[in-house]
Design a protein around this motif. Structure first.
Motif, PDB file in Angstrom:
ATOM      1  N   ARG A  30       0.819  -1.212   0.000  1.00  0.00           N
ATOM      2  CA  ARG A  30       0.000   0.000   0.000  1.00  0.00           C
ATOM      3  C   ARG A  30       0.853   1.261   0.000  1.00  0.00           C
ATOM      4  NH1 ARG A  30      -1.688   2.236   5.110  1.00  0.00           N
ATOM      5  NH2 ARG A  30      -0.568   1.265   6.823  1.00  0.00           N
ATOM      6  N   ALA A  31       0.356   2.256  -0.682  1.00  0.00           N
ATOM      7  CA  ALA A  31       1.093   3.514  -0.796  1.00  0.00           C
ATOM      8  C   ALA A  31       0.355   4.639  -0.079  1.00  0.00           C
ATOM      9  CB  ALA A  31       1.299   3.869  -2.261  1.00  0.00           C
ATOM     10  N   GLY A  32      -0.377   4.307   0.989  1.00  0.00           N
ATOM     11  CA  GLY A  32      -1.067   5.338   1.744  1.00  0.00           C
ATOM     12  C   GLY A  32      -2.480   5.585   1.269  1.00  0.00           C
ATOM     13  N   LYS A  33      -2.824   5.073   0.092  1.00  0.00           N
ATOM     14  CA  LYS A  33      -4.182   5.228  -0.430  1.00  0.00           C
ATOM     15  C   LYS A  33      -4.912   3.906  -0.270  1.00  0.00           C
ATOM     16  CE  LYS A  33      -2.910   6.877  -4.452  1.00  0.00           C
ATOM     17  NZ  LYS A  33      -2.132   7.625  -5.296  1.00  0.00           N
ATOM     18  N   ALA A  34      -6.177   3.988   0.061  1.00  0.00           N
ATOM     19  CA  ALA A  34      -6.992   2.780   0.179  1.00  0.00           C
ATOM     20  C   ALA A  34      -7.161   2.162  -1.205  1.00  0.00           C
ATOM     21  CB  ALA A  34      -8.350   3.123   0.768  1.00  0.00           C
ATOM     22  N   ASN A  35      -6.954   0.852  -1.287  1.00  0.00           N
ATOM     23  CA  ASN A  35      -7.078   0.147  -2.553  1.00  0.00           C
ATOM     24  C   ASN A  35      -7.536  -1.277  -2.242  1.00  0.00           C
ATOM     25  OD1 ASN A  35      -6.742  -1.081  -5.029  1.00  0.00           O
ATOM     26  ND2 ASN A  35      -4.785  -0.081  -5.443  1.00  0.00           N
ATOM     27  N   PRO A  36      -8.628  -1.738  -2.851  1.00  0.00           N
ATOM     28  CA  PRO A  36      -9.115  -3.087  -2.550  1.00  0.00           C
ATOM     29  C   PRO A  36      -8.068  -4.183  -2.785  1.00  0.00           C
ATOM     30  CG  PRO A  36     -10.771  -1.893  -3.782  1.00  0.00           C
ATOM     31  CD  PRO A  36      -9.532  -1.031  -3.758  1.00  0.00           C
ATOM     32  N   THR A  37      -7.103  -3.949  -3.692  1.00  0.00           N
ATOM     33  CA  THR A  37      -6.093  -4.982  -3.953  1.00  0.00           C
ATOM     34  C   THR A  37      -5.177  -5.195  -2.748  1.00  0.00           C
ATOM     35  OG1 THR A  37      -4.618  -3.362  -4.981  1.00  0.00           O
ATOM     36  CG2 THR A  37      -6.054  -4.623  -6.451  1.00  0.00           C
ATOM     37  N   MET A  38      -5.169  -4.255  -1.791  1.00  0.00           N
ATOM     38  CA  MET A  38      -4.385  -4.427  -0.572  1.00  0.00           C
ATOM     39  C   MET A  38      -4.824  -5.681   0.177  1.00  0.00           C
ATOM     40  SD  MET A  38      -4.621  -0.471   0.723  1.00  0.00           S
ATOM     41  CE  MET A  38      -4.370  -0.871   2.411  1.00  0.00           C
ATOM     42  N   LEU A  39      -6.076  -6.074  -0.023  1.00  0.00           N
ATOM     43  CA  LEU A  39      -6.651  -7.194   0.710  1.00  0.00           C
ATOM     44  C   LEU A  39      -6.681  -8.479  -0.109  1.00  0.00           C
ATOM     45  CD1 LEU A  39      -9.615  -5.161   2.247  1.00  0.00           C
ATOM     46  CD2 LEU A  39      -7.492  -5.801   3.375  1.00  0.00           C
ATOM     47  N   ASP A  40      -5.979  -8.513  -1.250  1.00  0.00           N
ATOM     48  CA  ASP A  40      -6.016  -9.684  -2.137  1.00  0.00           C
ATOM     49  C   ASP A  40      -5.572 -10.971  -1.463  1.00  0.00           C
ATOM     50  OD1 ASP A  40      -7.132  -8.426  -4.270  1.00  0.00           O
ATOM     51  OD2 ASP A  40      -5.313  -8.342  -5.480  1.00  0.00           O
ATOM     52  N   GLY A  41      -4.622 -10.902  -0.559  1.00  0.00           N
ATOM     53  CA  GLY A  41      -4.122 -12.127   0.063  1.00  0.00           C
ATOM     54  C   GLY A  41      -4.917 -12.583   1.271  1.00  0.00           C
ATOM     55  N   ASN A  88      -1.858  -9.466   9.225  1.00  0.00           N
ATOM     56  CA  ASN A  88      -0.667  -8.650   9.510  1.00  0.00           C
ATOM     57  C   ASN A  88      -0.469  -7.516   8.505  1.00  0.00           C
ATOM     58  OD1 ASN A  88       0.061 -10.122  11.796  1.00  0.00           O
ATOM     59  ND2 ASN A  88       1.151 -11.636  10.553  1.00  0.00           N
ATOM     60  N   LEU A  89      -1.556  -6.919   8.054  1.00  0.00           N
ATOM     61  CA  LEU A  89      -1.454  -5.779   7.145  1.00  0.00           C
ATOM     62  C   LEU A  89      -1.400  -4.460   7.921  1.00  0.00           C
ATOM     63  CD1 LEU A  89      -4.011  -6.860   4.386  1.00  0.00           C
ATOM     64  CD2 LEU A  89      -1.525  -6.775   4.200  1.00  0.00           C
ATOM     65  N   GLY A  90      -1.566  -4.537   9.221  1.00  0.00           N
ATOM     66  CA  GLY A  90      -1.541  -3.324  10.034  1.00  0.00           C
ATOM     67  C   GLY A  90      -2.827  -2.523   9.899  1.00  0.00           C
ATOM     68  N   LEU A  91      -3.912  -3.187   9.535  1.00  0.00           N
ATOM     69  CA  LEU A  91      -5.198  -2.507   9.375  1.00  0.00           C
ATOM     70  C   LEU A  91      -6.110  -2.889  10.532  1.00  0.00           C
ATOM     71  CD1 LEU A  91      -5.658  -3.155   5.558  1.00  0.00           C
ATOM     72  CD2 LEU A  91      -4.893  -1.045   6.640  1.00  0.00           C
ATOM     73  N   ASN A  92      -6.956  -1.928  10.950  1.00  0.00           N
ATOM     74  CA  ASN A  92      -7.840  -2.143  12.078  1.00  0.00           C
ATOM     75  C   ASN A  92      -9.297  -2.083  11.598  1.00  0.00           C
ATOM     76  OD1 ASN A  92      -8.703  -2.523  14.660  1.00  0.00           O
ATOM     77  ND2 ASN A  92      -8.310  -0.417  15.324  1.00  0.00           N
ATOM     78  N   PRO A  93      -9.928  -3.248  11.366  1.00  0.00           N
ATOM     79  CA  PRO A  93     -11.300  -3.241  10.860  1.00  0.00           C
ATOM     80  C   PRO A  93     -12.319  -2.902  11.951  1.00  0.00           C
ATOM     81  CG  PRO A  93     -10.560  -5.483  11.202  1.00  0.00           C
ATOM     82  CD  PRO A  93      -9.395  -4.596  11.501  1.00  0.00           C
ATOM     83  N   GLN A  94     -13.393  -2.252  11.533  1.00  0.00           N
ATOM     84  CA  GLN A  94     -14.530  -1.960  12.415  1.00  0.00           C
ATOM     85  C   GLN A  94     -15.767  -2.346  11.639  1.00  0.00           C
ATOM     86  OE1 GLN A  94     -13.731   2.142  12.429  1.00  0.00           O
ATOM     87  NE2 GLN A  94     -12.149   2.047  13.990  1.00  0.00           N
TER      88      GLN A  94
END
Length: 184
Positions: A30-41, A88-94
């Motif tokens: 990720r480059a700081g912008k939200a992108n659905p492909t960040m969650l591909d794995g 381990n993507l460092g994202l916090n879902p709500q």
């Protein structure tokens, strides 16, 4: 000569696949912008089977900082949240009871530098793959019976040119991704 052409075509195809793979891996960084492909794995436990996230929910980005994950079935929301946390993507879902919301945080300078290193590693893996394809192709070319040394030498030069071209392409993609990551 047909055999040489076949090996050259195969080398070109394999190098193209290696380059495409590097591109796919870089989209996951990720480059700081939200992108659905960040969650591909991300794999979600869905009725006991590990299933890719995009097969159990729709992913949208309403703005550059947010990803909405709307599951096909509401009961999967806790599983989706767990999968994202465990990835381990460092994202916090709500969640709001209807969908999972991920706010993509701004990248710190330190994190940006880590991501640039990761980009460099992915690109280096791609270059190694391309060099291995070159090596294997050259070995195959030397084993061909009934062709002149000049023909083999010319084919090896063609393989080297292909290798150089794909390595230049990878370097270009790497520089572009580094600029994207370092831009605040």
């Amino acid at each position: 000569m047909d055999e040489i052409e076949m090996f050259l075509e195969e080398a070109k195809e394999l190098m193209g696949k290696a380059f495409a793979h590097v591109g796919q891996e870089l989209t996951k960084i990720r480059a700081g912008k939200a992108n659905p492909t960040m969650l591909d794995g991300v794999m979600v436990s869905y009725y006991g089977a590990m299933t890719p996230l995009h097969q159990v929910a729709s992913l949208t980005t309403p703005d550059p900082r947010t990803i909405f994950i709307k599951p096909w079935e509401r009961g999967t929301i806790p599983d989706i949240e767990r999968a994202i946390i465990n990835s381990n993507l460092g994202l916090n879902p709500q969640n709001d009871g209807q969908q999972v919301i991920i706010n993509v945080p701004m990248l710190t300078e330190e994190r940006r530098k880590q991501l640039v290193k990761q980009v460099g590693q992915e690109c280096e893996h791609g270059k190694v793959s391309i060099r291995n394809i070159r090596k294997e192709t050259n070995e195959q070319l030397k084993k061909i019976k009934g062709v002149s040394e000049d023909d083999v030498k010319n084919a090896e030069e063609t393989v080297q040119k292909l290798t150089d071209d794909y390595i230049i392409k990878i370097d270009g993609v790497m520089k572009k991704k580094e600029v994207e990551i370092m831009t605040v």
